[in-house]
Design an enzyme around this catalytic site. Structure first.
Site, mmCIF file in Angstrom:
data_model
loop_
_atom_site.group_PDB
_atom_site.id
_atom_site.type_symbol
_atom_site.label_atom_id
_atom_site.label_comp_id
_atom_site.label_asym_id
_atom_site.label_seq_id
_atom_site.Cartn_x
_atom_site.Cartn_y
_atom_site.Cartn_z
ATOM 1 N N ASP A 1 13.424 9.968 -1.303
ATOM 2 C CA ASP A 1 12.519 9.203 -0.430
ATOM 3 C C ASP A 1 13.095 7.816 -0.140
ATOM 4 O OD1 ASP A 1 10.275 8.838 1.107
ATOM 5 O OD2 ASP A 1 8.965 8.281 -0.566
ATOM 6 N N GLN B 1 -2.630 1.515 -4.338
ATOM 7 C CA GLN B 1 -2.100 0.194 -4.018
ATOM 8 C C GLN B 1 -1.314 -0.377 -5.186
ATOM 9 O OE1 GLN B 1 -5.630 -1.960 -2.789
ATOM 10 N NE2 GLN B 1 -4.942 -1.880 -0.661
ATOM 11 N N VAL B 2 -0.432 -1.312 -4.839
ATOM 12 C CA VAL B 2 0.347 -1.990 -5.871
ATOM 13 C C VAL B 2 -0.116 -3.446 -5.932
ATOM 14 C CG1 VAL B 2 2.664 -2.590 -6.669
ATOM 15 C CG2 VAL B 2 2.304 -0.458 -5.410
ATOM 16 N N GLY C 1 0.857 -1.186 0.000
ATOM 17 C CA GLY C 1 0.000 0.000 0.000
ATOM 18 C C GLY C 1 0.884 1.223 0.000
ATOM 19 N N LYS D 1 1.035 -0.285 -10.183
ATOM 20 C CA LYS D 1 0.851 0.694 -9.098
ATOM 21 C C LYS D 1 -0.283 1.631 -9.512
ATOM 22 C CE LYS D 1 3.627 4.321 -6.817
ATOM 23 N NZ LYS D 1 5.003 4.741 -6.544
HETATM 24 P P1 ADP Z 1 3.993 4.817 -2.943
HETATM 25 O O1 ADP Z 1 4.728 5.710 -3.851
HETATM 26 O O2 ADP Z 1 2.510 5.028 -3.058
HETATM 27 O O3 ADP Z 1 4.509 4.819 -1.533
HETATM 28 P P2 ADP Z 1 5.508 2.453 -3.656
HETATM 29 O O4 ADP Z 1 6.030 2.593 -5.030
HETATM 30 O O5 ADP Z 1 6.453 2.767 -2.529
HETATM 31 O O6 ADP Z 1 4.165 3.318 -3.479
HETATM 32 O O7 ADP Z 1 4.928 0.994 -3.462
HETATM 33 C C1 ADP Z 1 4.259 0.602 -2.273
HETATM 34 C C2 ADP Z 1 4.653 -0.816 -1.906
HETATM 35 O O8 ADP Z 1 4.248 -1.732 -2.938
HETATM 36 C C3 ADP Z 1 6.156 -1.035 -1.774
HETATM 37 O O9 ADP Z 1 6.646 -0.687 -0.513
HETATM 38 C C4 ADP Z 1 6.306 -2.515 -2.087
HETATM 39 O O10 ADP Z 1 6.025 -3.308 -0.947
HETATM 40 C C5 ADP Z 1 5.216 -2.760 -3.128
HETATM 41 N N1 ADP Z 1 5.789 -2.650 -4.489
HETATM 42 C C6 ADP Z 1 5.974 -1.497 -5.174
HETATM 43 N N2 ADP Z 1 6.525 -1.735 -6.371
HETATM 44 C C7 ADP Z 1 6.716 -3.057 -6.459
HETATM 45 C C8 ADP Z 1 7.288 -3.931 -7.471
HETATM 46 N N3 ADP Z 1 7.743 -3.432 -8.613
HETATM 47 N N4 ADP Z 1 7.329 -5.258 -7.219
HETATM 48 C C9 ADP Z 1 6.862 -5.751 -6.046
HETATM 49 N N5 ADP Z 1 6.327 -4.996 -5.056
HETATM 50 C C10 ADP Z 1 6.235 -3.657 -5.255
#
Ligand code: ADP
Length: 395
Positions: free
Chosen positions: A238, A130-131, A125, A146
């Site tokens: 970040d 959400q991803v 999340g 995402k």
């Molecule tokens: P936000 O920018 O909204 O914080 P993120 O890009 O940090 O979103 O993604 C949120 C979470 O989703 C990550 O901390 C990770 O656990 C999961 N995630 C993001 N991108 C990937 C990916 N390419 N493969 C697997 N899990 C992912």
């Protein structure tokens, strides 16, 4: 800004908090994952003749002094040391994305025409959505989608910036963008998928003891990714363990994600951040001063500290206390978690957690620092792990 300068002068005591939810038993901390599984293997192998082996070992122990026994076992296990060292200090880059780097422009089509998003499988999340795991229908390729809520033009511009940044980044330690879809209410980024989970989970997992050598390998790769980004004149801004993903559970390969705050370096740009946890913010971000390449290097210092100790260097009882600790650059290695940590590791962190931006190591300098580059140190760190394994086996 989070707090005024008057508040800063009244610095609260730095109360570092463990990143784990419960305090692990001290002995457990000393055990490495490899050590545990090796002990299991040995147990498994000696099931039939176990008693015999144990009694022979006891006899020898009675006759031979511990020092000589230790020496003998070291010689016996020398090939194992070498193999283990080669395995555990593997410095090859992570696998590339399963597709060539591409320049992505958001398509106005329905994503469902091309991809199947697994709505039940949430990978994480984020701040704005959400991803999910997803699959490209035509190729069967597994990817991560995402979904970012973006209704206003301003919100959409922020996500378009994330796409633009990712378009410029082609490196094995940086997650790659595959496609993007824009609709009235959201923008979906389709990215390379990695399955090993967040580095954060390894810090808080009591069954997975990170050794100092593991940390060296993680930090070196983050540094490689940062060095590339900085050469491309891009700041991440970040960096935190939640934004570092492990490629798999079995290896120490990582990729940096979340370019939502990343931007091209502009000499006089300030950054206002007022969401999420402030633990990783550099003093210049807290103070709303100019951000630059060293801003990412500060975060690298915080991550190194956390990986080595499981503690957050600036975390206070509330956000205000955390921010005051950051602004006062109030941190130390006094906790017992640092007793066995090398001087090189401490020196590395000391050269990153520096309040004045211009005095921090750059990514290129960091990669040359002995903690990340000295092979003989890495060999010694590895032997420490193997020796503790040895002692557990024989005494
Ligand atoms: P936000 O920018 O909204 O914080 P993120 O890009 O940090 O979103 O993604 C949120 C979470 O989703 C990550 O901390 C990770 O656990 C999961 N995630 C993001 N991108 C990937 C990916 N390419 N493969 C697997 N899990 C992912």
């Amino acid at each position: 800004m989070f707090c005024s300068s008057e508040e800063v002068s009244d610095v609260a005591a730095c109360s570092k908090r463990r990143v784990t939810e419960e305090d692990p038993v001290k002995d457990d901390l000393k055990k490495s994952r490899v050590e545990e599984s090796e002990v299991e293997n040995t147990d498994g192998q000696v099931v039939e003749g176990g008693g015999q082996q144990a009694s022979r070992s006891d006899e020898v122990k009675a006759e031979v002094s511990p020092a000589i026994w230790f020496l003998l076992s070291s010689v016996t296990f020398y090939p194992f040391y070498l193999f283990f060292f080669a395995m555990s200090s593997d410095s090859s880059p992570p696998p590339l994305a399963p597709f060539d780097h591409r320049i992505v422009t958001p398509k106005p089509h329905q994503i469902a025409t091309y991809y199947t998003i697994n709505r039940d499988e949430v990978l994480g999340g984020g701040r704005f959505g959400q991803v999910h795991k997803c699959m490209e229908n035509s190729s069967g390729l597994m990817l991560a989608a995402k979904i970012i809520k973006a209704r206003s033009q301003k919100e959409k511009e922020v996500v378009r910036n994330e796409i633009q940044v990712m378009n410029q980044l082609n490196h094995a330690n940086l997650i790659q963008l595959y496609a993007a879809f824009e609709s009235r209410h959201d923008i979906i980024l389709v990215m390379e998928y990695v399955e090993g989970g967040e580095l954060f989970d390894r810090i808080i997992d009591e069954n997975y003891n990170l050794t100092e050598l593991d940390t060296v390998l993680f930090i070196r790769q983050i540094c490689e990714g940062l060095q590339y980004m900085h050469k491309m004149y891009i700041l991440h801004l970040d960096l935190k363990p939640e934004n570092i993903l492990c490629v798999s559970r079995a290896t120490n390969k990582i990729k940096i994600i979340d370019f939502g705050l990343a931007r091209r370096y502009k000499p006089r740009e300030k950054l206002r951040v007022n969401f999420g946890t402030p633990e990783f913010l550099a003093p210049e971000v807290v103070n709303y001063e100019f951000v630059s390449f060293p801003t990412d290097m500060w975060s690298l210092g915080v991550i190194s500290y956390m990986l080595l100790s499981g503690l957050s260097p600036f975390l206070g009882d509330d956000d205000n206390e955390t921010l005051n600790n950051i602004l006062a650059c109030q941190w130390n290695f006094e906790e017992e978690e640092f007793t066995d940590i090398s001087d090189e590791a401490k020196d590395f962190i000391t050269r990153l957690l520096v309040k004045s931006k211009s005095w921090r190591l750059s990514a290129t300098e960091s990669l040359k620092h002995p903690w990340l580059s000295d092979q003989s140190l890495h060999y010694r760190l590895n032997q420490k792990v193997v020796k503790s394994h040895d002692i557990n086996l024989f005494f």
